[in-house]
Write a protein that holds these residues in place. Structure first.
Motif, PDB file in Angstrom:
ATOM      1  N   ASN A 124       0.858  -1.172   0.000  1.00  0.00           N
ATOM      2  CA  ASN A 124       0.000   0.000   0.000  1.00  0.00           C
ATOM      3  C   ASN A 124       0.898   1.227   0.000  1.00  0.00           C
ATOM      4  O   ASN A 124       2.109   1.110  -0.213  1.00  0.00           O
ATOM      5  N   TRP A 125       0.309   2.393   0.271  1.00  0.00           N
ATOM      6  CA  TRP A 125       1.026   3.663   0.269  1.00  0.00           C
ATOM      7  C   TRP A 125       0.760   4.408   1.558  1.00  0.00           C
ATOM      8  O   TRP A 125      -0.345   4.323   2.102  1.00  0.00           O
ATOM      9  N   VAL A 126       1.755   5.163   2.042  1.00  0.00           N
ATOM     10  CA  VAL A 126       1.610   6.001   3.228  1.00  0.00           C
ATOM     11  C   VAL A 126       2.153   7.390   2.900  1.00  0.00           C
ATOM     12  O   VAL A 126       3.216   7.534   2.296  1.00  0.00           O
ATOM     13  N   ASP A 127       1.400   8.398   3.285  1.00  0.00           N
ATOM     14  CA  ASP A 127       1.764   9.791   3.060  1.00  0.00           C
ATOM     15  C   ASP A 127       3.084  10.095   3.777  1.00  0.00           C
ATOM     16  O   ASP A 127       3.253   9.761   4.949  1.00  0.00           O
ATOM     17  N   VAL A 128       4.011  10.719   3.080  1.00  0.00           N
ATOM     18  CA  VAL A 128       5.307  11.076   3.658  1.00  0.00           C
ATOM     19  C   VAL A 128       5.135  11.929   4.909  1.00  0.00           C
ATOM     20  O   VAL A 128       5.894  11.801   5.876  1.00  0.00           O
ATOM     21  N   ARG A 129       4.118  12.777   4.930  1.00  0.00           N
ATOM     22  CA  ARG A 129       3.877  13.653   6.090  1.00  0.00           C
ATOM     23  C   ARG A 129       3.432  12.874   7.323  1.00  0.00           C
ATOM     24  O   ARG A 129       3.540  13.371   8.436  1.00  0.00           O
ATOM     25  N   GLY A 141      -0.976  14.279  -6.464  1.00  0.00           N
ATOM     26  CA  GLY A 141       0.396  13.879  -6.744  1.00  0.00           C
ATOM     27  C   GLY A 141       1.357  14.177  -5.607  1.00  0.00           C
ATOM     28  O   GLY A 141       2.542  14.431  -5.825  1.00  0.00           O
ATOM     29  N   LEU A 142       0.865  14.117  -4.370  1.00  0.00           N
ATOM     30  CA  LEU A 142       1.717  14.370  -3.214  1.00  0.00           C
ATOM     31  C   LEU A 142       2.650  13.179  -2.980  1.00  0.00           C
ATOM     32  O   LEU A 142       2.349  12.050  -3.376  1.00  0.00           O
ATOM     33  N   PRO A 143       3.780  13.411  -2.314  1.00  0.00           N
ATOM     34  CA  PRO A 143       4.725  12.312  -2.093  1.00  0.00           C
ATOM     35  C   PRO A 143       4.224  11.303  -1.057  1.00  0.00           C
ATOM     36  O   PRO A 143       3.839  11.680   0.050  1.00  0.00           O
TER      37      PRO A 143
END
Length: 154
Positions: free
Chosen positions: A114-119, A144-146
């Motif tokens: 999955n994906w996790v927000d860098v913030r 398109g945030l990292p």
């Protein structure tokens, strides 16, 4: 010591947890999916999960998590978890509970990703403690945030 109980998640848990969600989780949901109602997004995640759990303290949901199917053919599942602000007071207990879910997810899907927000630094660190590998940030979601892609294999 906190008495945290894990059980199967129910839609009412999403409704109860949504207004108490950690700010970082709310930001991540909006970054990944756009301007959505948080309770609706949580209920949708529950509906799309093959298996989902809620951890409670005194009957109140502290976190909800689960695993959805990305591919039954390839055996890839998508784990997710969101937590209430007060869950941060019980990091060790919640990690123990969540670690119990990982083997169950890997039985269903030999690969998890999955994906996790860098913030969302606390979530990224927690995923690493659970044994997930995190990768360099890439653009993700409608803005398109990292985000870090993360994965684990059985």
């Amino acid at each position: 010591m906190a008495r945290i109980v894990a059980r199967a998640a129910e839609p009412v848990d999403a409704t109860a947890l949504a207004p108490r969600l950690r700010a970082a989780d709310v930001e991540e949901i909006h970054a990944a999916f756009g301007p959505v109602d948080i309770a609706d997004a949580l209920r949708a995640s529950l509906r799309s999960s093959v298996k989902a759990w809620t951890a409670t303290l005194d009957g109140e949901p502290l976190f909800i998590g689960g695993v959805g199917c990305l591919s039954f053919v390839s055996g890839v599942g998508s784990p997710w978890l969101v937590a209430a602000e007060e869950a941060t007071r019980y990091p060790a207990a919640l990690t123990r509970v969540a670690k119990g879910f990982v083997p169950e997810m890997l039985e269903l899907f030999p690969r998890l990703e999955n994906w996790v927000d860098v913030r969302n630094k606390a979530s990224a660190a927690w995923l690493a403690r659970l044994g997930f590998t995190l990768y360099d940030p890439e653009p993700y979601g409608p803005q398109g945030l990292p985000f870090h892609r993360f994965d684990m294999e059985a």
